[in-house]
Design an enzyme around this catalytic site. Sequence first.
Site: not given
Length: 608
Positions: A2, A27, A74, A98, A484, A487, A503, A603
């Site tokens: 956070c 964040r 977050w 945080n 990439k 996300e 396989h 991030k």
Amino acid sequence: MCGIVGIVSNQSVSKRLIEGLTRLEYRGYDSAGIAVINGQGIKRRRAPGKIINLQHVLDDSPIDGTCGIAHTRWATHGKPNMENAHPHQAGNVAIVHNGIIENFKPLREELARKGHVFATQTDSEVIAHLIQYFLDKAMDEESAFLACVERLEGAYAVAALIGKDNQTLFAARHGSPLVVGFGEGEMFVGSDAFALAPFTKRVLYLEEGDSAVVKIDDVCVRDKSGEEVTREIMTASISAVMAEKGNYRHFMEKEIHEQPEALARTIAAYMDPETNLPLLGDAAPFLRDAERLVAIACGTAYLAASVGKYWFEGLAGVHVETDIASEFRYRTPALPKKNGTALFISQSGETADTLAAMRYCNRAGLDTIGVLNAPESSIARETNAIMRTLAGPEIGVASTKAFTAQLAVLAMGAIGMAHLRGSLSQADTQIHLMALETLPELAQQALTVKAQCEAIAPILATAKQSFFIGRGVYYPLALEGALKLKEITYLPAEGYAAGELKHGPIALIEDGTPVVVIAPTDALIEKTISNVEEVAARGAKVIAITDEAGAEQFKDSTKDIIILPDMPGLTGPIISAIPLQFLAYFTALKLGTNLDQPRNLAKSVTVE
Ligand code: M6R
């Protein structure tokens, strides 16, 4: 994970708290909130989602004061809703946090038994109640804060407003970063120096276990034993100018385009102009003497480490073990007894798992090197040596220029190590370095595939799932391409070693399944082409990323060939990352996702 900001001043703080908070939104962006103390005590405003929602709440119902704290979240414990948004308040105490308070359950039960009523599902709220509990025991503000911190287990950076005192902020750190900033007639706290950059560059970094009482013109720092200590005041190197998108639609797009510049800066920093040899600084002796290398990181940085393994083993002949930080720290890794060197690759330098793995290696007596984009980060301050990536601030959650800069540094490290150990001749060293010097120009040329990637993106955007394949150094690139895409588009995508498809995963190939193959010309291209034919025969829609010579070989399997310039030496994986970034970018653009701040992500992941 956070973001925290706090200001104590003799002027109003609300607007500036939001300004600082906005710089921390990378964040986390699950909710945001602010609390200030004024003549009427503590006032708070909170909102779910992004800071803009909080701004709307403040527009409708303003609050202000001369001392305040703010938070962007977050979520870890408790849903990302308004109720769980920070600041949390208990009586005369408001806190922002945080990290994760690991013993919050017993503390919460203990306080509940004493009559405290909790309003949220968060681990953090217990901090506010615990401080209030100690105030109720007639402790003064500082003693109550310190008594609370002593009871906390886990990771935290905390800032608190206590009582009716609008002249003081209380702060503490353990496991999560916290910076104190020095202004003119005002002081600040923040999760990083970037948040404080519009207000001051004069900062001190609290160390593990430190607590601080921050007044308008001074700070008193105590270490974990309660002793008053002096911490060095530094000038933060971060630019005060808010990173702007300029003419780009997203930070990710801008950061993809910044790669020629970022690579030029990074390569130049590692080139000794006098000897024309790699300049490895403090890391040189650790690389020269290492009997074994351990390379540890998370996410995209881990994939950079995985490419690095091929280079260090191939050029310097050193055994390299790569590990995901969250796995490494919870097994019992067999580490070298002597001359073991561990590399920690991290854009932020704050990733909790990577930081913990680094501390583990420090304790185990390994020489530790941080490959870092943030020179003032926690990892930077605790490793024995730093190899900087000079990508500049990366704001988009999806890593782009930081990844290619990490690869450039690892390439330099591998060449330098091989040269120092005599496994690469002077002449071959020069050839490799000359190849790396072409990176900025090659990256510039690679940017021209943008329009073609945009045209191909609908194939990925409409597919049920996609595959990315490659061999050798292009295998980690395949994983990166898939990561990439996942996300920022939320679409299923898997990366595989091209030879591994048969396989098992080949069973997933249906008519039209996109398979992105990364295969510039190298010793393995023939083998990769065989694997591509295997999937093409089963109906896969092949998208090839290659060079001019490779394109010839792919023309029977597909029309979608993205042609990169010829990439000498170790430049191939670095340049091949660019079309992968564009493919993900344009697919996400087509789907309308939040590219720079994808759902559920942040991030920098400062919790385990
Ligand atoms: O700051 P770090 O490099 O330590 O971050 C590691 C990962 O969290 C990061 O690379 C993540 O995987 C990116 N969002 C991927 O684009």
